[in-house]
Design an enzyme around this catalytic site. Structure first.
Site, PDB file in Angstrom:
ATOM      1  N   HIS A 130       2.113   8.965   0.747  1.00  0.00           N
ATOM      2  CA  HIS A 130       0.961   8.867  -0.165  1.00  0.00           C
ATOM      3  C   HIS A 130       1.306   9.692  -1.392  1.00  0.00           C
ATOM      4  CE1 HIS A 130      -1.637   7.061   2.947  1.00  0.00           C
ATOM      5  NE2 HIS A 130      -0.901   7.792   3.774  1.00  0.00           N
ATOM      6  N   HIS A 151       5.504   6.931   6.446  1.00  0.00           N
ATOM      7  CA  HIS A 151       5.164   6.382   5.131  1.00  0.00           C
ATOM      8  C   HIS A 151       4.654   7.513   4.251  1.00  0.00           C
ATOM      9  CE1 HIS A 151       1.417   6.346   7.424  1.00  0.00           C
ATOM     10  NE2 HIS A 151       0.916   6.767   6.283  1.00  0.00           N
ATOM     11  N   THR A 185      -5.904   6.900   7.791  1.00  0.00           N
ATOM     12  CA  THR A 185      -6.481   7.154   6.464  1.00  0.00           C
ATOM     13  C   THR A 185      -6.585   5.880   5.633  1.00  0.00           C
ATOM     14  OG1 THR A 185      -4.370   7.688   5.426  1.00  0.00           O
ATOM     15  CG2 THR A 185      -5.557   9.511   6.475  1.00  0.00           C
ATOM     16  N   THR A 186      -6.289   4.737   6.237  1.00  0.00           N
ATOM     17  CA  THR A 186      -6.468   3.439   5.564  1.00  0.00           C
ATOM     18  C   THR A 186      -7.181   2.500   6.533  1.00  0.00           C
ATOM     19  OG1 THR A 186      -4.347   2.640   6.391  1.00  0.00           O
ATOM     20  CG2 THR A 186      -4.343   3.636   4.198  1.00  0.00           C
ATOM     21  N   HIS A 231       0.818  -1.214   0.000  1.00  0.00           N
ATOM     22  CA  HIS A 231       0.000   0.000   0.000  1.00  0.00           C
ATOM     23  C   HIS A 231       0.851   1.264   0.000  1.00  0.00           C
ATOM     24  CE1 HIS A 231      -3.463  -2.474   0.753  1.00  0.00           C
ATOM     25  NE2 HIS A 231      -2.935  -2.953   1.853  1.00  0.00           N
ATOM     26  N   HIS A 255       3.486  10.910   6.269  1.00  0.00           N
ATOM     27  CA  HIS A 255       2.898  10.804   7.609  1.00  0.00           C
ATOM     28  C   HIS A 255       3.923  10.193   8.556  1.00  0.00           C
ATOM     29  CE1 HIS A 255      -1.400  10.682   5.726  1.00  0.00           C
ATOM     30  NE2 HIS A 255      -0.938  11.911   5.862  1.00  0.00           N
TER      31      HIS A 255
END
Ligand SMILES: *[C@@H]1O[C@H](CO)[C@@H](O)[C@H](O)[C@H]1NC(C)=O
Ligand SMILES: *[C@@H]1O[C@H](CO)[C@@H](O)[C@H](O)[C@H]1NC(C)=O
Length: 341
Positions: free
Chosen positions: A108, A106, A214-215, A81, A132
């Protein structure tokens, strides 16, 4: 994103367990609440921050990262992801309601040739990417896996990444190793470095609100800090992030690129968004400035017209009164010849 929390602490396999999810398709974000009920909650992240509605709170102190990595290497993984860098709990954050310890960071991002990939929006603007940095409340919980189940258990720093002229040397510590974790499940050790150098210069300027992962599983346990200043990386660095990784394992016959791993903005509902800084004149958009100028001109015009008509009417009445007085006094001169009191 925080499926990666399952990695924390141990060097468990980099692939998360649990129901499969994706950003698009039959397991895409609109279906997340089916397997992960919290994803349908009323305090979800990310959000679109309307900057002129954020409430200034001068009591919000600067964020202060403290502590040293205390380890020669960090572990970087592709969890299918995102790219996740595990961080040691010796890295701490001050300037939050309690002491928080680092867990992981991580990213995005979008896809090559497309502008947007960040999760949080500022006045509708989507930056090319977002980092993040996840921390957990180390006063109350032993690790992030435990803390993520409790309100205020996690504190995440959000950093918007924009494109500038020069490469950012600290980001190279991560981005130059993405080629070693192309496929989901791959992990590599990278030399440790000063994680705080990934943050923007002004750690006293940020937005604060209560939200979620957010996941999936989207737990509503995150105290969010989104820095107002973006960090600039070069276009080549952004393209490394957008173009290196696959969401599939090395064994799968049809490789799928890991792109567009951002969630759409969620409803704010009744939540408050605070800002650590006062609302400046730059807090007004062009449209608002035009509205303010137009509003001021039309109220001035209205006031002028009102005064004009009132004055006109008063003049007319005064002329009429004088006329009456004149007539009365001329009448008096002729008919009232008696002594005055
Ligand atoms: C986190 O802490 C809990 C409670 O102490 C423990 O049961 C669990 O194994 C820990 N998880 C990890 C990933 O270290
Ligand atoms: C976030 O929630 C906590 C309670 O869990 C509350 O004390 C705090 O004021 C909230 N912060 C914001 C910015 O709404």
């Amino acid at each position: 994103m925080l499926r990666a929390l399952l990695l924390l602490g141990g060097l468990a396999p980099a692939l998360p367990a649990g129901p499969h999810w994706a950003y698009e398709g039959p397991h895409g974000q609109q279906h997340w609440p089916e397997g992960h009920p919290a994803c349908g909650g009323r305090a979800q992240s990310p959000i679109d921050i309307r900057t002129q509605w954020a409430q200034p709170d001068p009591s919000l102190p600067p964020i202060r990262p403290v502590g040293q990595p205390g380890t020669p290497a960090f572990t970087l993984s592709n969890n299918g992801h995102t790219a996740v860098l595990a961080l040691p709990p010796s890295l701490r954050l001050q300037g939050l309601p309690r002491s928080f310890a680092a867990a992981q960071l991580h990213f995005h991002w979008g896809r090559p040739g497309h502008a947007g990939g960040a999760e949080h929006l500022l006045d509708g603007h989507r930056a090319p990417a977002e980092m993040h940095v996840v921390h957990y409340d180390a006063e109350r919980y032993t690790n992030a896996s435990e803390a993520q189940h409790h309100a205020g258990g996690l504190a995440v720093l959000g950093v918007l990444l924009e494109v500038g002229a020069d490469p950012h040397p600290t980001y190279d510590n991560i981005l130059s190793h993405l080629g070693s974790i192309r496929y989901a499940g791959q992990t590599t050790a990278i030399p440790s470095f000063s994680v705080q150098d990934l943050l923007p210069p002004r750690l006293d300027l940020y937005y604060r609100y209560n939200g979620s992962l957010t996941t999936p599983p989207c737990f509503q346990s995150v105290l969010w800090t989104l820095f107002q200043q973006p960090v600039r990386i070069s276009l080549a660095q952004l393209e490394q992030l957008q173009g290196t990784l696959y969401t599939t394992t090395a064994a799968e016959p049809e490789p799928q690129r890991l792109v567009d791993n951002f969630r759409v903005p969620q409803e704010l509902n009744q939540r408050l968004v605070l800002s650590s800084f006062p609302r400046g004149p730059e807090g007004y958009s062009t449209g608002e400035v035009i509205a303010i100028i137009f509003g001021t001109i039309s109220s001035c015009l209205g006031l002028f017209l009102a005064i004009h008509f009132v004055a006109k009417r008063m003049r007319a009445r005064r002329a009429q009164d004088q006329d009456v007085v004149f007539k009365a006094s001329s009448h008096r001169t002729h008919s009232d010849d008696g002594p005055r009191p």
